[in-house]
Design an enzyme around this catalytic site. Structure first.
Site, PDB file in Angstrom:
ATOM      1  CD  GLU A   1      10.384  -7.760  26.131  1.00 54.23           C
ATOM      2  OE1 GLU A   1      10.209  -7.614  24.899  1.00 54.23           O
ATOM      3  OE2 GLU A   1      11.469  -7.502  26.697  1.00 54.23           O
TER       4      GLU A   1
ATOM      5  CG  HIS B   1      12.523  -4.141  26.256  1.00 53.58           C
ATOM      6  ND1 HIS B   1      13.059  -5.292  26.796  1.00 53.58           N
ATOM      7  CD2 HIS B   1      13.481  -3.197  26.341  1.00 53.58           C
ATOM      8  CE1 HIS B   1      14.288  -5.052  27.204  1.00 53.58           C
ATOM      9  NE2 HIS B   1      14.580  -3.790  26.933  1.00 53.58           N
TER      10      HIS B   1
ATOM     11  CB  CYS C   1      16.722  -5.231  24.768  1.00 56.92           C
ATOM     12  SG  CYS C   1      17.660  -3.792  25.293  1.00 56.92           S
TER      13      CYS C   1
HETATM   14  N1  GLN Z   1      22.060  -2.849  28.303  1.00 60.89           N
HETATM   15  C1  GLN Z   1      21.612  -4.205  28.439  1.00 60.89           C
HETATM   16  C2  GLN Z   1      22.687  -5.196  28.052  1.00 60.89           C
HETATM   17  O1  GLN Z   1      23.750  -4.849  27.683  1.00 60.89           O
HETATM   18  C3  GLN Z   1      20.385  -4.482  27.624  1.00 60.89           C
HETATM   19  C4  GLN Z   1      19.238  -3.695  28.181  1.00 60.89           C
HETATM   20  C5  GLN Z   1      17.916  -4.362  28.056  1.00 60.89           C
HETATM   21  O2  GLN Z   1      17.775  -5.551  27.736  1.00 60.89           O
HETATM   22  N2  GLN Z   1      16.934  -3.594  28.380  1.00 60.89           N
HETATM   23  O3  GLN Z   1      22.442  -6.354  28.111  1.00 60.89           O
END
Ligand code: GLN
Length: 211
Positions: free
Chosen positions: A189, A187, A91
């Site tokens: 994790e 994610h 992410c």
């Molecule tokens: N929206 C977040 C960002 O721009 C990422 C979101 C996440 O890691 N769950 O970093």
């Protein structure tokens, strides 16, 4: 610094760092240990030394970026990525591995490495978080779907020819690999399915065996 504990992975297991300036560090540490790696949390440049691989966690990429630059981690991590260290980003970590970020902060810098353009919070504009059963190429027991959790996730808008797509959601690539770099919009994790971390640990072991 977290190092292997006596009941943890074998002492010759690969040593994987988790960038620990912000984000879901603990969850990655646990998933990596369960996937057979020794783990070290990284907050200072010296802690990058001797790593066989690195994870950039989920969290907030603009904060991870800002803190990495304050702590002097940005340049050394960027160099390690460019030099071929295996790195996995989930992410926010995927955003930090992208060569180009859309809807980032004006001054946001990524580590780069994966020839792709990602748009921050792209899925998040439609729905803040969702789960989806995906087929992810390269996982053990590949026929078993992977329950992917997306939270304000980025999507990929452009991919270079050398980037392999391992999974898609709604037609968008959400798991990609380029050489020793792996990234997911979701994610793994935060779930009990550690097959993505196991894939990454295998990539780390292969890179270590090749040197
Ligand atoms: N929206 C977040 C960002 O721009 C990422 C979101 C996440 O890691 N769950 O970093």
């Amino acid at each position: 610094m977290t190092e292997a504990h006596p009941s943890g992975p074998a002492t010759d297991a690969p040593l994987v760092g988790v960038l620990a300036v912000q984000g879901d560090v603990r969850e990655h540490v646990r998933a990596l240990e369960l996937a057979g790696a020794r783990v070290r949390t990284v907050r200072r440049p010296a802690e990058l030394e001797g790593l066989d691989g690195l994870v950039v966690p989920g969290g907030e990429s603009t904060t991870i970026d800002r803190l990495c630059r304050i702590f002097g981690l940005h340049e050394p991590v960027r160099r390690l990525v460019a030099d071929g260290l295996p790195v996995y980003g989930s992410c926010a970590g995927m955003i930090q591995l992208a060569e180009e970020i859309l809807d980032g902060h004006a001054e946001q810098q990524s580590f780069g490495g994966i020839d792709m353009t990602v748009r921050r919070n792209a899925f998040g504009r439609q729905v803040d978080s969702f789960e989806s059963d995906l087929h992810v190429e390269g996982l053990e027991d590949a026929d078993r779907p992977f329950r992917a959790v997306f939270i304000r996730a980025p999507w990929v808008e452009r991919l270079g020819a050398d980037v392999q797509v391992l999974a898609r959601a709604d037609g968008h690539p959400v798991a990609v690999r380029q050489g020793a770099l792996l990234a997911t919009s979701f994610h793994p994790e935060v779930t009990d399915d550690h097959r993505v971390h196991a894939l990454f640990v295998r990539m780390v072991e292969q890179a270590r065996a090749a040197t």
